[in-house]
Design a protein around this motif. Structure first.
Motif, mmCIF file in Angstrom:
data_model
loop_
_atom_site.group_PDB
_atom_site.id
_atom_site.type_symbol
_atom_site.label_atom_id
_atom_site.label_comp_id
_atom_site.label_asym_id
_atom_site.label_seq_id
_atom_site.Cartn_x
_atom_site.Cartn_y
_atom_site.Cartn_z
ATOM 1 N N ARG A 1 0.924 -0.794 -0.291
ATOM 2 C CA ARG A 1 -0.049 0.087 0.010
ATOM 3 C C ARG A 1 1.065 1.210 -0.565
ATOM 4 O O ARG A 1 2.094 0.653 0.475
ATOM 5 N N ILE A 2 0.636 1.916 -0.399
ATOM 6 C CA ILE A 2 1.298 3.704 -0.806
ATOM 7 C C ILE A 2 0.420 4.654 -0.060
ATOM 8 O O ILE A 2 -1.012 4.433 -0.084
ATOM 9 N N VAL A 3 1.339 5.403 1.165
ATOM 10 C CA VAL A 3 0.120 6.010 1.424
ATOM 11 C C VAL A 3 0.319 7.754 1.540
ATOM 12 O O VAL A 3 1.539 7.873 1.442
ATOM 13 N N ASP A 4 -0.819 8.597 0.982
ATOM 14 C CA ASP A 4 -0.017 10.289 1.048
ATOM 15 C C ASP A 4 -0.308 10.755 2.555
ATOM 16 O O ASP A 4 -1.270 10.773 2.883
ATOM 17 N N PRO A 5 1.039 11.088 3.013
ATOM 18 C CA PRO A 5 0.535 11.651 4.971
ATOM 19 C C PRO A 5 -0.096 13.105 4.598
ATOM 20 O O PRO A 5 -0.796 13.072 5.506
ATOM 21 N N ALA A 6 -0.220 13.414 3.897
ATOM 22 C CA ALA A 6 -1.031 14.547 3.476
ATOM 23 C C ALA A 6 -2.165 14.618 3.938
ATOM 24 O O ALA A 6 -3.001 15.312 4.316
ATOM 25 N N THR A 7 -2.642 13.647 3.023
ATOM 26 C CA THR A 7 -4.371 13.933 2.891
ATOM 27 C C THR A 7 -4.706 12.454 3.995
ATOM 28 O O THR A 7 -5.653 11.905 3.794
ATOM 29 N N LEU B 1 0.001 5.990 -13.056
ATOM 30 C CA LEU B 1 -1.644 6.834 -13.101
ATOM 31 C C LEU B 1 -2.644 6.641 -12.177
ATOM 32 O O LEU B 1 -3.304 7.395 -11.481
ATOM 33 N N PRO B 2 -3.350 5.333 -12.407
ATOM 34 C CA PRO B 2 -4.173 5.238 -11.662
ATOM 35 C C PRO B 2 -3.885 5.607 -9.867
ATOM 36 O O PRO B 2 -4.651 5.394 -8.951
ATOM 37 N N ALA B 3 -2.453 4.688 -9.421
ATOM 38 C CA ALA B 3 -2.531 5.130 -8.220
ATOM 39 C C ALA B 3 -2.476 6.740 -7.611
ATOM 40 O O ALA B 3 -2.581 6.726 -6.982
ATOM 41 N N LEU B 4 -1.786 7.346 -8.640
ATOM 42 C CA LEU B 4 -1.488 9.106 -7.867
ATOM 43 C C LEU B 4 -3.059 8.888 -8.146
ATOM 44 O O LEU B 4 -3.012 10.281 -7.623
ATOM 45 N N GLN B 5 -3.817 8.663 -9.040
ATOM 46 C CA GLN B 5 -5.321 9.395 -8.969
ATOM 47 C C GLN B 5 -6.320 8.932 -7.824
ATOM 48 O O GLN B 5 -6.530 9.879 -7.510
ATOM 49 N N LEU B 6 -5.683 7.896 -7.441
ATOM 50 C CA LEU B 6 -6.704 6.874 -6.238
ATOM 51 C C LEU B 6 -5.991 8.161 -5.335
ATOM 52 O O LEU B 6 -6.959 8.183 -4.124
ATOM 53 N N LEU B 7 -4.866 8.569 -5.034
ATOM 54 C CA LEU B 7 -4.013 9.201 -3.577
ATOM 55 C C LEU B 7 -4.312 10.713 -3.798
ATOM 56 O O LEU B 7 -4.589 11.240 -3.379
ATOM 57 N N GLY B 8 -4.784 11.370 -4.732
ATOM 58 C CA GLY B 8 -5.716 12.959 -5.123
ATOM 59 C C GLY B 8 -4.467 13.831 -5.175
ATOM 60 O O GLY B 8 -4.402 14.300 -5.489
ATOM 61 N N VAL B 9 -3.250 13.009 -5.944
ATOM 62 C CA VAL B 9 -2.008 13.919 -6.373
ATOM 63 C C VAL B 9 -2.300 14.486 -7.817
ATOM 64 O O VAL B 9 -2.337 13.667 -8.697
ATOM 65 N N SER B 10 -1.675 15.171 -7.550
ATOM 66 C CA SER B 10 -1.337 16.055 -9.254
ATOM 67 C C SER B 10 -0.684 15.116 -9.561
ATOM 68 O O SER B 10 0.713 15.078 -9.195
ATOM 69 N N LEU B 11 -0.408 14.540 -11.212
ATOM 70 C CA LEU B 11 0.372 14.153 -11.955
ATOM 71 C C LEU B 11 1.595 15.317 -12.175
ATOM 72 O O LEU B 11 2.406 14.491 -12.436
#
Length: 167
Positions: A117-123, A146-156
Motif C-alpha cells: 500500500r502507498i499512503v499520502d501522509p498529507a491527506t 497513473l491510477p494509483a496517483l489519481q487515487l491518492l488525489g495527487v497531481s500528476l
C-alpha cells in the motif's frame, strides 16, 4: 531544385513502431505470485485489484483514457488495510509509465515483488499496489502508476512524499 528523401525518417519511424506491439510495454511486469505473508486467497484478491490491462494505443491521449482500471478496482484499492502491514519507508513519488495499467509502484525500497500500500501522509489517502523493485539507492525516488496517483488525489506533475507499506 533540392530533392530530399524521406527514407531515413521512414526507417527510423518503422524501427520505433516495431517495438510498440500490443503488450510490449507491459512485458516486464511479471505475473508470478508476489512474496507476502498473506494467504493464497488474499493474494488472489489483491492481485485482482492491482492489475489492469494496458490502454489501447489509440487511447493514449488523456489521463482518463490511459486509466484502464474499473470503478470496482479503484474502490477496492482505496479501502483501508485489512491486515497488519510493515512500513518500508518514505519516498518521493513521480508518475511512472502511464501506458502500464493497474496500481503499482516501482521503488528501491523493495528488493523483490510483493503486495502493499502507498499512503499520502498529507491527506491520509491510500492505494493498494503491486510493489516492484527499482534499481538505485533506498533514498532514490519511486515511480507510481497513473491510477494509483489519481487515487491518492495527487497531481500528476507533483513530486509528493509518500509512505510505502508491505502487506
Amino acid at each position: 531544385m533540392r530533392i530530399t528523401t524521406a527514407a531515413p525518417a521512414l526507417i527510423l519511424t518503422a524501427g520505433l513502431l516495431a517495438g510498440c506491439t500490443e503488450g510490449a510495454m507491459t512485458a516486464s511486469r511479471s505475473t508470478a505470485a508476489p512474496k507476502t505473508q498473506m494467504t493464497t486467497e488474499q493474494v488472489a484478491a489483491a492481485t485482482a485489484v492491482t492489475r489492469a490491462p494496458a490502454p489501447r494505443p489509440a487511447a493514449r491521449a488523456t489521463a482518463a483514457q490511459l486509466d484502464t482500471t474499473t470503478p470496482e478496482q479503484r474502490a477496492e484499492a482505496a479501502r483501508p488495510a485489512q491486515a497488519a502491514e510493515t512500513k518500508l519507508g518514505s519516498t518521493i513519488a513521480s508518475l511512472g509509465d502511464p501506458t502500464e495499467g493497474g496500481f503499482w509502484i516501482k521503488t528501491p525500497l523493495v528488493k523483490e515483488r510483493g503486495l502493499g500500500r502507498i499512503v499520502d501522509p498529507a491527506t491520509g489517502k491510500s492505494a493498494k499496489v503491486d510493489l516492484i523493485p527499482l534499481d538505485g539507492p533506498a533514498s532514490g525516488g519511486s515511480q507510481v502508476s497513473l491510477p494509483a496517483l489519481q487515487l491518492l488525489g495527487v497531481s500528476l506533475t507533483d513530486l509528493p512524499t509518500i509512505e510505502v507499506y508491505r502487506s
